[in-house]
Design an enzyme around this catalytic site. Structure first.
Site, PDB file in Angstrom:
ATOM      1  N   HIS A   1       0.797  -1.386  -0.020  1.00  0.00           N
ATOM      2  CA  HIS A   1      -0.155   0.179  -0.053  1.00  0.00           C
ATOM      3  C   HIS A   1       1.096   0.918  -0.402  1.00  0.00           C
ATOM      4  CE1 HIS A   1       0.823  -1.212   4.248  1.00  0.00           C
ATOM      5  NE2 HIS A   1       0.459  -0.225   4.375  1.00  0.00           N
TER       6      HIS A   1
ATOM      7  N   ASP B   1      -0.124  -8.891   4.681  1.00  0.00           N
ATOM      8  CA  ASP B   1      -0.088 -10.461   4.502  1.00  0.00           C
ATOM      9  C   ASP B   1      -1.214 -10.910   4.620  1.00  0.00           C
ATOM     10  OD1 ASP B   1      -0.693  -9.798   7.239  1.00  0.00           O
ATOM     11  OD2 ASP B   1       1.362 -11.158   7.541  1.00  0.00           O
TER      12      ASP B   1
ATOM     13  N   GLY C   1       6.466  13.711   7.503  1.00  0.00           N
ATOM     14  CA  GLY C   1       5.924  13.099   6.319  1.00  0.00           C
ATOM     15  C   GLY C   1       5.025  11.494   7.122  1.00  0.00           C
TER      16      GLY C   1
ATOM     17  N   ASP D   1       2.006   8.047  11.744  1.00  0.00           N
ATOM     18  CA  ASP D   1       1.000   7.342  10.416  1.00  0.00           C
ATOM     19  C   ASP D   1       0.583   6.107  10.651  1.00  0.00           C
ATOM     20  OD1 ASP D   1       0.898   9.404   9.301  1.00  0.00           O
ATOM     21  OD2 ASP D   1       1.269   9.001   7.454  1.00  0.00           O
TER      22      ASP D   1
ATOM     23  N   HIS E   1      -1.866   2.472   9.571  1.00  0.00           N
ATOM     24  CA  HIS E   1      -2.726   1.372   8.252  1.00  0.00           C
ATOM     25  C   HIS E   1      -2.916   0.197   8.945  1.00  0.00           C
ATOM     26  CE1 HIS E   1       1.019   3.522   5.308  1.00  0.00           C
ATOM     27  NE2 HIS E   1      -0.040   4.874   6.235  1.00  0.00           N
TER      28      HIS E   1
ATOM     29  N   HIS F   1      -3.180   0.791  20.692  1.00  0.00           N
ATOM     30  CA  HIS F   1      -1.848  -0.033  20.531  1.00  0.00           C
ATOM     31  C   HIS F   1      -1.312   0.893  18.872  1.00  0.00           C
ATOM     32  CE1 HIS F   1       1.284  -3.296  20.147  1.00  0.00           C
ATOM     33  NE2 HIS F   1       1.537  -3.050  18.900  1.00  0.00           N
ATOM     34  N   GLU F   2      -1.530   0.957  17.796  1.00  0.00           N
ATOM     35  CA  GLU F   2      -0.650   1.422  16.747  1.00  0.00           C
ATOM     36  C   GLU F   2      -0.195   3.260  17.301  1.00  0.00           C
ATOM     37  OE1 GLU F   2       0.743  -0.498  14.597  1.00  0.00           O
ATOM     38  OE2 GLU F   2      -0.611  -1.961  15.522  1.00  0.00           O
TER      39      GLU F   2
ATOM     40  N   HIS G   1       2.401   3.663  19.001  1.00  0.00           N
ATOM     41  CA  HIS G   1       3.543   3.911  17.936  1.00  0.00           C
ATOM     42  C   HIS G   1       3.671   4.886  17.351  1.00  0.00           C
ATOM     43  CE1 HIS G   1       4.687  -0.281  18.760  1.00  0.00           C
ATOM     44  NE2 HIS G   1       3.451  -1.253  17.917  1.00  0.00           N
TER      45      HIS G   1
ATOM     46  N   HIS H   1       7.213  -1.785  20.694  1.00  0.00           N
ATOM     47  CA  HIS H   1       7.463  -2.571  21.968  1.00  0.00           C
ATOM     48  C   HIS H   1       7.506  -2.918  22.954  1.00  0.00           C
ATOM     49  CE1 HIS H   1       5.364  -4.486  17.861  1.00  0.00           C
ATOM     50  NE2 HIS H   1       4.190  -3.585  18.302  1.00  0.00           N
TER      51      HIS H   1
END
Lengths: 168, 76
Positions: free
Chosen positions: A69, A76, A91, A95, A97, A119-120, A123, A129
């Site tokens: 993407h 996957d 940039g 972000d 995804h 969780h994302e 980051h 992690h």
């Protein structure tokens, strides 16, 4: 908890986010709500504030995508990798995804969007992690009831190391 | 009739899958060292608090199959 090498973090406390597309698995209202609550997990314990924008650039750009993407980290298919996000930066930095090949839900069926988004966004804010089982930033997905979700001590210490505590 | 696959070919597939998992989530960060697969499996087992054997046992394989975040566990 762990942070990324060099401890990248946002140098401001007012951050913007933009949802560029939606999964057909949930209504747009439910996606919006899950994303909003996922940000609240972090804004509840830090001075960070998140504002949604609809046009123009945003610090954290959120999208659902499948396979390759455009960022060099293809998804996957169903299972295994559910989502990924980038450490704070210009940039693509920050972000998040989400793999469209997953079946996203608001419950304990399939994959709960709120839990993965929270969780994302960890980051997106600079947390890597954790190896503490039960921490939000532990890399493996496990369901907990979003209604009673509480940020673990490990996650709280990590995010407050980067941004400090929420002033009372 | 098609010949039955040899047990070791299955094992090779498992090892390939394990290597792919480790490359993705426990990438080798130094150019000077090239740790063995056993060392890399041990690193993964330590991270997840599994029994550290360096072998691709059932517990390790099960952990590798679980749904997870795509960000590496060892940040590069």
């Amino acid at each position: 908890y762990r942070t990324f090498p060099g401890n990248p973090r946002w140098k401001k406390t007012h951050l913007t986010y933009k949802i560029v597309n939606y999964t057909p698995d949930l209504s747009q209202k439910k996606v919006d709500d899950a994303i909003r609550r996922a940000f609240m997990v972090w804004s509840d314990v830090t001075p960070l504030k998140f504002q949604r924008v609809f046009k123009g650039p945003a610090d954290i750009v959120i999208q659902f995508a499948r396979g390759e993407h455009g960022d060099g980290y293809p998804f996957d298919g169903r299972g295994n990798t559910l989502a990924h996000a980038f450490a704070p930066g210009e940039g693509i930095g920050g972000d998040a995804h989400f793999d469209e090949d997953e079946r996203w839900s608001e419950s304990n069926r399939e994959v709960n969007l709120f839990l993965v988004a929270a969780h994302e966004f960890g980051h997106s804010l600079g947390l890597a992690h954790s190896n503490v089982r039960g921490a939000l930033m532990y890399p493996l997905y496990s369901y907990v009831n979003p209604a009673t979700f509480r940020l673990s001590e490990d996650d709280r210490r990590g995010i407050q190391k980067l941004y400090g505590r929420k002033s009372s | 009739f098609p010949a039955q696959g040899k047990p070791e070919s299955q094992s090779n597939t498992d090892l390939e899958n394990a290597k792919e998992y480790l490359d993705k989530f426990f990438p080798i960060l130094t150019k000077t060292q090239s740790p063995s697969l056993e060392e890399r499996i041990k690193e993964m087992q330590r991270f997840f608090h599994l029994v550290v054997t360096g072998k691709l046992n059932a517990e390790t394989e099960e952990t590798m199959k679980q749904p997870r975040c795509g960000v590496p566990d060892i940040a590069d």
